[in-house]
Enzyme design. Structure first.
Site, PDB file in Angstrom:
ATOM      1  N   HIS A 168      44.803  47.736  30.926  1.00  0.00           N
ATOM      2  CA  HIS A 168      45.676  46.615  30.546  1.00  0.00           C
ATOM      3  C   HIS A 168      44.865  45.583  29.766  1.00  0.00           C
ATOM      4  O   HIS A 168      43.875  45.081  30.265  1.00  0.00           O
ATOM      5  CB  HIS A 168      46.290  45.964  31.787  1.00  0.00           C
ATOM      6  CG  HIS A 168      47.491  46.687  32.317  1.00  0.00           C
ATOM      7  ND1 HIS A 168      48.522  46.071  32.954  1.00  0.00           N
ATOM      8  CD2 HIS A 168      47.814  47.997  32.276  1.00  0.00           C
ATOM      9  CE1 HIS A 168      49.443  46.967  33.294  1.00  0.00           C
ATOM     10  NE2 HIS A 168      49.022  48.152  32.906  1.00  0.00           N
ATOM     11  N   TYR A 216      39.802  36.459  35.088  1.00  0.00           N
ATOM     12  CA  TYR A 216      40.668  37.592  35.454  1.00  0.00           C
ATOM     13  C   TYR A 216      39.955  38.928  35.198  1.00  0.00           C
ATOM     14  O   TYR A 216      40.040  39.844  36.016  1.00  0.00           O
ATOM     15  CB  TYR A 216      41.992  37.520  34.686  1.00  0.00           C
ATOM     16  CG  TYR A 216      43.066  38.395  35.294  1.00  0.00           C
ATOM     17  CD1 TYR A 216      43.827  37.958  36.367  1.00  0.00           C
ATOM     18  CD2 TYR A 216      43.296  39.683  34.812  1.00  0.00           C
ATOM     19  CE1 TYR A 216      44.793  38.769  36.958  1.00  0.00           C
ATOM     20  CE2 TYR A 216      44.255  40.509  35.386  1.00  0.00           C
ATOM     21  CZ  TYR A 216      45.004  40.038  36.463  1.00  0.00           C
ATOM     22  OH  TYR A 216      45.954  40.851  37.038  1.00  0.00           O
ATOM     23  N   TYR A 233      53.069  37.410  36.400  1.00  0.00           N
ATOM     24  CA  TYR A 233      52.884  36.434  37.480  1.00  0.00           C
ATOM     25  C   TYR A 233      53.845  35.293  37.173  1.00  0.00           C
ATOM     26  O   TYR A 233      53.659  34.578  36.183  1.00  0.00           O
ATOM     27  CB  TYR A 233      51.462  35.884  37.494  1.00  0.00           C
ATOM     28  CG  TYR A 233      50.383  36.888  37.883  1.00  0.00           C
ATOM     29  CD1 TYR A 233      49.880  37.816  36.975  1.00  0.00           C
ATOM     30  CD2 TYR A 233      49.836  36.877  39.174  1.00  0.00           C
ATOM     31  CE1 TYR A 233      48.876  38.713  37.343  1.00  0.00           C
ATOM     32  CE2 TYR A 233      48.830  37.757  39.544  1.00  0.00           C
ATOM     33  CZ  TYR A 233      48.363  38.679  38.628  1.00  0.00           C
ATOM     34  OH  TYR A 233      47.365  39.562  38.994  1.00  0.00           O
ATOM     35  N   LYS A 254      41.373  39.738  43.254  1.00  0.00           N
ATOM     36  CA  LYS A 254      39.904  39.750  43.350  1.00  0.00           C
ATOM     37  C   LYS A 254      39.356  40.458  44.591  1.00  0.00           C
ATOM     38  O   LYS A 254      38.153  40.718  44.675  1.00  0.00           O
ATOM     39  CB  LYS A 254      39.371  38.307  43.325  1.00  0.00           C
ATOM     40  CG  LYS A 254      39.591  37.607  41.999  1.00  0.00           C
ATOM     41  CD  LYS A 254      38.694  38.189  40.927  1.00  0.00           C
ATOM     42  CE  LYS A 254      39.086  37.813  39.538  1.00  0.00           C
ATOM     43  NZ  LYS A 254      39.183  38.903  38.601  1.00  0.00           N
ATOM     44  N   PRO A 275      45.670  37.134  47.259  1.00  0.00           N
ATOM     45  CA  PRO A 275      45.734  38.214  46.272  1.00  0.00           C
ATOM     46  C   PRO A 275      46.107  37.780  44.845  1.00  0.00           C
ATOM     47  O   PRO A 275      46.107  38.610  43.944  1.00  0.00           O
ATOM     48  CB  PRO A 275      46.824  39.141  46.827  1.00  0.00           C
ATOM     49  CG  PRO A 275      47.672  38.260  47.676  1.00  0.00           C
ATOM     50  CD  PRO A 275      46.769  37.209  48.240  1.00  0.00           C
TER      51      PRO A 275
HETATM   52  C1  PHB Z   1      49.196  44.936  43.040  1.00  0.00           C
HETATM   53  O1  PHB Z   1      49.521  45.695  42.117  1.00  0.00           O
HETATM   54  O2  PHB Z   1      49.365  45.255  44.228  1.00  0.00           O
HETATM   55  C2  PHB Z   1      48.604  43.615  42.697  1.00  0.00           C
HETATM   56  C3  PHB Z   1      48.289  43.351  41.382  1.00  0.00           C
HETATM   57  C4  PHB Z   1      47.767  42.109  41.048  1.00  0.00           C
HETATM   58  C5  PHB Z   1      47.557  41.155  42.029  1.00  0.00           C
HETATM   59  C6  PHB Z   1      47.839  41.444  43.355  1.00  0.00           C
HETATM   60  C7  PHB Z   1      48.375  42.676  43.697  1.00  0.00           C
HETATM   61  O3  PHB Z   1      47.068  39.943  41.672  1.00  0.00           O
END
Ligand code: PHB
Ligand code: APR
Length: 394
Positions: A72, A385, A201, A297, A293
């Site tokens: 990505h 990130y 997000y 990280k 989450p």
């Molecule tokens: C996930 O795909 O489970 C996931 C992806 C990004 C995050 C947290 C969880 O920041």
């Protein structure tokens, strides 16, 4: 039984460390409380930084990740319906992340370990650490009702937040830093195509949502929910309905829904203990720190701890550089605190906090708007990130 490094826990930290040490000719044994199926049943995040990908390649556990992982180059932030793309590649001079589930990482590492012939003891009961401050540490446990003992040079405590390793260290030798957030994430996994080709997000009046994925046909979604919420009260229909209300209109219109494969609620926490060393014991991964989450990280920090301890142990065994062992904690913690900061910042910017007053909320909204309107701000988000560099150990 005798080994050079006793590893407690067969999560990603223990398996990755074990595999790297094995390839470097350093003997190790893994003791895990659960069964392999139980370990593989846990569903966790799925975004790998470049440094984590590189380390998995070095461990020889990369074939399926390289074939099936999804590179990505960016992700989206949504503020009250307004979409902003963070172009990771552009902003970081060519870096990106790999979307590949932690469950798959764990499976690949388990297979690599099995192929290497190294010993892992699953369903090891009552694991206890002894003489950790002495010259001859050892670990006792039970297996199939029999008492057993493992002598070693060093112990890697890779047994997660609830493990025995951190609890072996006297409380007055550790400083704990902690923040428990006033909400959790309700996650849903489904065999439906992801709503977007990149992660979204989204911050909204109704709270945060994350739209993620495991593959082109499997999606992972999360909703911010109150701590009092119970997963039984969230039918699939209620989940999808709430997610649509938190997504921008065009994405909501495109959302494909379907039956859930898994649904669960996880609390959000920031947690660090200092130091990460006590005598011959080293805390690695979730045993020493937890991040919420939001920045993806958790697994990546476990990988950077492993990187530091592995490179130190290679120099200890190869060159007799035992003095390097004292540096593990400070090296690991420098990067841990930066990831703690980023995860806390992303969490603070994107979630609705029940107790924030109107002014605080305006400040948070404005801080995020400021970052997004500034090239320096966007670069700051992107470089965190994709992951800050691992320290070299000379
Ligand atoms: C996930 O795909 O489970 C996931 C992806 C990004 C995050 C947290 C969880 O920041
Ligand atoms: N004895 C033996 N094993 C134990 C004990 C014990 N007393 N206590 C816990 N374990 C095992 C757990 O069953 C688990 O398999 O230790 C392992 C720890 O694994 P994780 O919790 O996955 O921790 P870690 O390997 O550090 O992985 C970090 O996982 O939790 C996520 O967000 C985190 O992605 C990050 C990654």
């Amino acid at each position: 039984m005798k080994t050079q490094v006793a590893i407690i826990g067969a999560g990603p930290s223990g398996l990755l460390l074990g595999q790297l040490l094995q390839r470097a000719g350093i003997d190790n044994v893994i003791l895990e409380r659960q069964s392999p199926d139980y370990v593989l049943g846990r569903i966790r995040a799925g975004v790998l930084e470049q440094g984590t990908v590189d380390l998995l390649r070095e461990a020889g556990a990369h074939a399926r990740m390289d074939a099936e992982g999804l590179p990505h180059d960016g992700f989206e932030l949504v503020l009250d319906g307004h979409r902003e793309r963070i172009d990771l590649k552009d902003l970081t001079g060519g870096k990106s992340v790999m979307v590949y589930g932690q469950t798959e990482v764990t499976r690949d590492l388990m297979e690599a370990r099995q192929a290497s012939g190294a010993l892992s003891i699953y369903e090891a009961g009552d694991v206890q650490l002894h003489e950790v401050q002495g010259e001859k540490p050892y670990v006792t446990f039970t297996k199939d009702g029999e008492a057993a003992r493992l002598d070693c040079d060093y112990i890697a405590g890779c047994d997660g937040f609830h493990g025995v390793s951190r609890q072996t260290i006297p409380a007055d030798r550790l400083k704990t830093y902690e923040r428990v957030y006033p909400f959790g994430w309700l996650g849903l996994l489904s065999d439906t195509p992801p709503v977007n080709h990149e992660l979204i997000y989204a911050s909204s009046e109704r709270g945060f949502s994350l739209s993620s994925m495991r593959s082109a046909t499997r999606s992972r979604y999360y909703l911010q929910v109150g701590l009092e919420e119970k997963v039984e009260d969230w039918s699939d229909a209620r989940f999808w309905d709430e997610l649509k209300r938190r997504l921008p209109a065009d994405a909501a219109a495109r959302l494909v829904t379907g039956p859930s494969l898994e649904k669960s609620i996880a609390p959000l926490r920031s947690f660090v203990v200092e130091p990460l060393q006590y005598g011959k014991l080293f805390l690695v991964g979730d045993a020493g720190h937890i991040v919420p989450p939001t920045g993806a990280k958790g697994l990546n920090l476990a990988a950077s701890d492993v990187d530091a301890l592995y490179r130190i142990l290679v120099k200890v065994y190869g060159e007799g550089r035992v003095e390097l062992l004292q540096r593990y904690s400070e090296v690991a913690l420098r990067r841990i605190w930066k990831a703690e900061r980023f995860s806390w910042w992303m969490t603070s910017m994107l979630h609705k906090f029940p107790d924030n007053d109107a002014f605080t909320q305006k400040m948070l909204d404005t801080e995020l708007a400021y970052f997004l309107d500034s090239l320096a701000g966007r670069t700051c988000i992107a470089e965190n990130y994709v992951g800050l560099p691992f320290e070299t150990i000379e």
